[in-house]
Scaffold this motif. Sequence first.
Motif, PDB file in Angstrom:
ATOM      1  N   GLY A  32       0.814  -1.217   0.000  1.00 41.66           N
ATOM      2  CA  GLY A  32       0.000   0.000   0.000  1.00 41.66           C
ATOM      3  C   GLY A  32       0.839   1.256   0.000  1.00 41.66           C
ATOM      4  O   GLY A  32       2.019   1.238  -0.332  1.00 41.66           O
ATOM      5  N   SER A  33       0.216   2.340   0.417  1.00 40.49           N
ATOM      6  CA  SER A  33       0.944   3.612   0.461  1.00 40.49           C
ATOM      7  C   SER A  33       1.852   3.624   1.680  1.00 40.49           C
ATOM      8  O   SER A  33       1.984   2.627   2.365  1.00 40.49           O
ATOM      9  N   ASP A  34       2.471   4.745   1.978  1.00 39.34           N
ATOM     10  CA  ASP A  34       3.410   4.848   3.096  1.00 39.34           C
ATOM     11  C   ASP A  34       2.762   4.387   4.401  1.00 39.34           C
ATOM     12  O   ASP A  34       1.770   4.963   4.846  1.00 39.34           O
ATOM     13  N   PRO A  35       3.305   3.337   5.045  1.00 38.95           N
ATOM     14  CA  PRO A  35       2.684   2.863   6.287  1.00 38.95           C
ATOM     15  C   PRO A  35       2.945   3.765   7.507  1.00 38.95           C
ATOM     16  O   PRO A  35       2.425   3.505   8.581  1.00 38.95           O
ATOM     17  N   ARG A  36       3.751   4.793   7.355  1.00 44.05           N
ATOM     18  CA  ARG A  36       3.987   5.814   8.389  1.00 44.05           C
ATOM     19  C   ARG A  36       4.608   5.263   9.663  1.00 44.05           C
ATOM     20  O   ARG A  36       4.367   5.789  10.755  1.00 44.05           O
ATOM     21  N   PHE A  37       5.418   4.199   9.546  1.00 40.28           N
ATOM     22  CA  PHE A  37       5.997   3.594  10.752  1.00 40.28           C
ATOM     23  C   PHE A  37       6.923   4.540  11.515  1.00 40.28           C
ATOM     24  O   PHE A  37       7.007   4.480  12.740  1.00 40.28           O
ATOM     25  N   GLU A  38       7.627   5.433  10.784  1.00 40.55           N
ATOM     26  CA  GLU A  38       8.552   6.334  11.502  1.00 40.55           C
ATOM     27  C   GLU A  38       7.806   7.402  12.285  1.00 40.55           C
ATOM     28  O   GLU A  38       8.384   8.121  13.074  1.00 40.55           O
ATOM     29  N   MET A  39       6.477   7.500  12.020  1.00 40.36           N
ATOM     30  CA  MET A  39       5.718   8.568  12.655  1.00 40.36           C
ATOM     31  C   MET A  39       5.301   8.243  14.090  1.00 40.36           C
ATOM     32  O   MET A  39       4.764   9.102  14.790  1.00 40.36           O
ATOM     33  N   CYS A  40       5.528   7.000  14.534  1.00 36.78           N
ATOM     34  CA  CYS A  40       5.101   6.590  15.882  1.00 36.78           C
ATOM     35  C   CYS A  40       5.696   7.507  16.943  1.00 36.78           C
ATOM     36  O   CYS A  40       6.887   7.776  16.942  1.00 36.78           O
ATOM     37  N   ILE A  41       4.833   8.007  17.829  1.00 33.61           N
ATOM     38  CA  ILE A  41       5.310   8.910  18.878  1.00 33.61           C
ATOM     39  C   ILE A  41       5.323   8.214  20.238  1.00 33.61           C
ATOM     40  O   ILE A  41       5.394   8.857  21.281  1.00 33.61           O
ATOM     41  N   GLN A  42       5.187   6.883  20.243  1.00 36.06           N
ATOM     42  CA  GLN A  42       5.274   6.100  21.478  1.00 36.06           C
ATOM     43  C   GLN A  42       4.242   6.519  22.520  1.00 36.06           C
ATOM     44  O   GLN A  42       4.519   6.579  23.706  1.00 36.06           O
ATOM     45  N   PHE A  64       7.311  -1.264  18.188  1.00 39.29           N
ATOM     46  CA  PHE A  64       7.799  -0.162  17.352  1.00 39.29           C
ATOM     47  C   PHE A  64       9.154   0.332  17.838  1.00 39.29           C
ATOM     48  O   PHE A  64      10.074   0.545  17.053  1.00 39.29           O
ATOM     49  N   ALA A  65       9.273   0.497  19.163  1.00 42.46           N
ATOM     50  CA  ALA A  65      10.537   0.972  19.730  1.00 42.46           C
ATOM     51  C   ALA A  65      11.644  -0.037  19.453  1.00 42.46           C
ATOM     52  O   ALA A  65      12.784   0.329  19.129  1.00 42.46           O
ATOM     53  N   MET A  66      11.313  -1.328  19.563  1.00 38.55           N
ATOM     54  CA  MET A  66      12.327  -2.366  19.357  1.00 38.55           C
ATOM     55  C   MET A  66      12.756  -2.446  17.895  1.00 38.55           C
ATOM     56  O   MET A  66      13.916  -2.708  17.598  1.00 38.55           O
ATOM     57  N   ILE A  67      11.804  -2.209  16.980  1.00 41.09           N
ATOM     58  CA  ILE A  67      12.162  -2.224  15.554  1.00 41.09           C
ATOM     59  C   ILE A  67      13.119  -1.071  15.263  1.00 41.09           C
ATOM     60  O   ILE A  67      14.129  -1.230  14.585  1.00 41.09           O
TER      61      ILE A  67
END
Lengths: 211, 320
Positions: A32-42, A64-67
Amino acid sequence: MTIDTLDIAASPMPATVPKRSFLQEVIEDTPGSDPRFEMCIQCGTCGGSCPSGPDMEYSPRRIFAMIKADMREEVLKSNTFWYCVSCYYCMARCPQQVHITDLMYTLKRKAVREGYCRKSTASDAPDFSEFFADAVLKYGRSFELGLATRYHLRHHPLGAIKMATGMGLEMMRKGRMDLTPRRIKNVDQLQAILSKAEEIARQEREQGGVA
Amino acid sequence: MKYNYYPGCSLERNASAYHDSTMAVAKPLGIEFQEVNDCNCCGAVEFMAIDKMQAYALIARNLSLAEQQMSNGENLVAPCSACFLNLSKCDAYLSASPALADKVNKALAAGGMHYTPGQVHTRHLLDVAVNDVGYDAIAKKVSKPLYGLRVAPYYGCLIVRPGFLDKFDDPEYPTSLDKLMRTLGATVVDFPMKAHCCGGHMTQISEPVALYMIHQLLKNAADYEADVITTICPMCQLNLDAYQHNVNKAYGTHYNIPILYFTQLMGLAFGLSAKKLGFGKEFISAAPALIKIGVKPPKKPKKKRPSKQELPMPVMPEEE
């Protein structure tokens, strides 16, 4: 030691493109389009919304933090994504619109492909998906009786007997379960499509992609 | 109104009551269904865990079949929430990513097929019933209102979340099914957990996890004194119905709540016979609920064992 004394040429690092980070791999492997994984703000909204969260080794937030910390083995060996029920609560509530459920599927695929799933505490779970897919590849349709029998005989034979004599029998009596699989008419066509899909993905992986 | 119809695997057998009741209410609703010819499994929540390209090619074959047999842009209707999600999600992702669409079409070409992203608009049966047919038209067809029946409307997950093509209801607190049930004359009980998960495939992978979720849902419905729970998804129906006994065993409870498809209740309100609507296939019998609203439950199949009278029983000689 000053900078001048450092022998950069003798450094063991190869002079190629830097290795792709685990995060980058996961992003590229998600459709799909950008999954926005870097956008996670924890913020942890995902874990708080997750119905099976309490049974997961690491909450989605922690995954997310571990990835991001490149903890490939710990992530892929965990039961977290195998306990994801695809309810999409996390995705609906995420303030950053991160495609969290898609991430769980990407991690499942990676864990299966790289063999980590066998070391997980949820090591039975991948077989359920695999046996389901096997039936679809063979008949074009899912086959509940075959799937349940194969999966439970492999992993909990005693439970399988209990299930067959209890719920299984009742399902059949009510006419809710097929004894034999149903096959689609054009199963050859489907198989040709699926083997081509597999070939495309394999070629891409060989060329350094992550399809 | 004409629609293409994608039944999916469950509706052929396990959820045949859903299929039968859908077909039965189609006529009063003025809907004509054309089944997608030779469609295959959508992959449920399993195939995507094994192979991404294959999973997308699998779904795209269905979309391509639907595209071929569409004449003038009819919608594709899926009564199963998982099928609905997979079909609409695949279309949305193929539209969003031309590279993915290109690869999927290369795979489809191996079977002489092609799919143009965005061509097939997949919708859930509930969406079609309440938005295309509409509450007013449905109300006009009600001949036997479900007065007095206390219904807990259960949506589950995938029909309202995440909403890839169009969000027709709220992802947290949907109300369309509530309104539909009220249209049929039923009393809708408050059901705060209406959009929570039924546990999906966890009944197979880790039963305690699933039983916990199913228990919460049943408790919630029982707390509000629901006679029945109505559902829009075969997986939700199976989990809440077939595993109710296991929940009672695990939690020491005595729940006995029938789980019925919304099309079955709609059929009852339209005055159709219970047998035609697939009643009698549920694990938790709907007979008490049917009697409550004055409908004759379908007869149980007769046991073949001969009655005692027919058996040659030894007879004591009569005393004089």
